[in-house]
Write a protein that holds these residues in place. Structure first.
Motif, short mmCIF file in Angstrom:
data_model
loop_
_atom_site.label_atom_id
_atom_site.label_comp_id
_atom_site.label_asym_id
_atom_site.label_seq_id
_atom_site.Cartn_x
_atom_site.Cartn_y
_atom_site.Cartn_z
N HIS A 25 0.88 -1.16 0.00
CA HIS A 25 0.00 0.00 0.00
C HIS A 25 0.92 1.21 0.00
O HIS A 25 1.84 1.31 0.82
N VAL A 26 0.72 2.14 -0.93
CA VAL A 26 1.61 3.28 -1.10
C VAL A 26 0.92 4.56 -0.66
O VAL A 26 -0.26 4.78 -0.96
N LEU A 27 1.67 5.40 0.03
CA LEU A 27 1.16 6.68 0.51
C LEU A 27 2.03 7.80 -0.04
O LEU A 27 3.26 7.69 -0.05
N MET A 28 1.41 8.87 -0.49
CA MET A 28 2.15 10.05 -0.90
C MET A 28 1.89 11.14 0.12
O MET A 28 0.78 11.24 0.66
N ALA A 29 2.91 11.95 0.38
CA ALA A 29 2.78 12.99 1.39
C ALA A 29 3.88 14.02 1.21
O ALA A 29 4.91 13.75 0.60
N TYR A 30 3.64 15.19 1.78
CA TYR A 30 4.70 16.18 1.92
C TYR A 30 5.38 15.87 3.25
O TYR A 30 4.71 15.66 4.26
N LEU A 31 6.70 15.83 3.25
CA LEU A 31 7.45 15.62 4.48
C LEU A 31 8.39 16.79 4.72
O LEU A 31 8.90 17.37 3.76
N PRO A 32 8.65 17.13 5.98
CA PRO A 32 9.69 18.12 6.24
C PRO A 32 11.00 17.64 5.62
O PRO A 32 11.28 16.43 5.61
N PRO A 33 11.81 18.54 5.07
CA PRO A 33 13.03 18.12 4.36
C PRO A 33 13.93 17.16 5.14
O PRO A 33 14.47 16.23 4.57
N GLU A 34 14.07 17.36 6.44
CA GLU A 34 14.95 16.48 7.23
C GLU A 34 14.38 15.07 7.38
O GLU A 34 15.12 14.14 7.69
N GLN A 35 13.09 14.89 7.12
CA GLN A 35 12.46 13.56 7.20
C GLN A 35 12.39 12.89 5.82
O GLN A 35 12.16 11.69 5.74
N ALA A 36 12.57 13.67 4.77
CA ALA A 36 12.46 13.14 3.40
C ALA A 36 13.77 12.49 2.98
O ALA A 36 14.54 13.02 2.19
N VAL A 37 14.01 11.32 3.54
CA VAL A 37 15.23 10.55 3.29
C VAL A 37 14.80 9.13 2.96
O VAL A 37 14.08 8.50 3.75
N VAL A 38 15.23 8.62 1.80
CA VAL A 38 14.87 7.25 1.42
C VAL A 38 15.32 6.28 2.51
O VAL A 38 16.46 6.34 2.98
N GLY A 39 14.40 5.43 2.92
CA GLY A 39 14.68 4.45 3.97
C GLY A 39 14.28 4.93 5.36
O GLY A 39 14.27 4.13 6.30
N ASN A 40 13.94 6.22 5.49
CA ASN A 40 13.53 6.74 6.80
C ASN A 40 12.27 6.03 7.26
O ASN A 40 11.33 5.85 6.49
N GLN A 41 12.24 5.62 8.50
CA GLN A 41 11.11 4.90 9.05
C GLN A 41 10.27 5.85 9.90
O GLN A 41 10.78 6.46 10.85
N LEU A 42 9.01 5.99 9.53
CA LEU A 42 8.07 6.86 10.21
C LEU A 42 6.83 6.06 10.58
O LEU A 42 6.85 4.83 10.50
N ALA A 43 5.77 6.74 10.96
CA ALA A 43 4.51 6.08 11.27
C ALA A 43 3.37 6.96 10.79
O ALA A 43 3.50 8.17 10.67
N VAL A 44 2.23 6.33 10.53
CA VAL A 44 1.01 7.05 10.19
C VAL A 44 -0.01 6.76 11.28
O VAL A 44 -0.20 5.61 11.67
N SER A 45 -0.63 7.82 11.76
CA SER A 45 -1.67 7.67 12.78
C SER A 45 -3.00 7.47 12.06
O SER A 45 -3.46 8.32 11.31
N TYR A 46 -3.61 6.32 12.30
CA TYR A 46 -4.86 5.97 11.64
C TYR A 46 -5.76 5.25 12.63
O TYR A 46 -5.33 4.27 13.25
N MET A 47 -6.96 5.76 12.82
CA MET A 47 -7.93 5.17 13.74
C MET A 47 -7.32 5.01 15.14
O MET A 47 -7.45 3.96 15.78
N GLU A 48 -6.59 6.04 15.57
CA GLU A 48 -5.98 6.13 16.89
C GLU A 48 -4.91 5.08 17.16
O GLU A 48 -4.62 4.75 18.31
N GLU A 49 -4.30 4.55 16.09
CA GLU A 49 -3.18 3.62 16.22
C GLU A 49 -2.08 4.08 15.27
O GLU A 49 -2.34 4.78 14.29
#
Length: 100
Positions: free
Chosen positions: A52-76
């Motif tokens: 499942h692919v997500l597109m988003a604007y990220l702050p420049p310091e977070q826009a690094v290939v391989g960076n691991q983040l999270a998405v908040s969805y349905m309070e998880e």
């Protein structure tokens, strides 16, 4: 970004639709230099990637290939990984399939 795991705490599968906030892996709030918080702008299935692919604007310091983040969805929080930061496609980035 690609979703690493869709499994909710209750064991169900969740698929983002767009508009969800992007956080650090541990749930921390991200903010760019203008005070804006990143969020998913577009979401969809990518059968050729099996993800499942997500597109988003990220702050420049977070826009690094391989960076691991999270998405908040349905309070998880759901783990995601930055796969591309420019127009490079996730599927066949070197265009080998089209040349073959």
């Amino acid at each position: 970004m690609t979703v690493d795991d869709h499994t909710s705490e209750g064991g169900g599968q969740r698929y983002m639709l767009g508009g969800e906030p992007i956080r650090t892996r541990d749930g921390g709030v991200l903010t760019d230099g203008h005070g804006h918080h990143p969020y998913v702008t577009t979401a969809g299935s990518a059968p050729s990637l099996g993800k499942h692919v997500l597109m988003a604007y990220l702050p420049p310091e977070q826009a690094v290939v391989g960076n691991q983040l999270a998405v908040s969805y349905m309070e998880e929080l759901y783990p995601v990984t930055v796969g591309s930061i420019d127009a490079t496609p996730l599927f066949d980035p070197s265009n080998d399939r089209i040349k073959g």
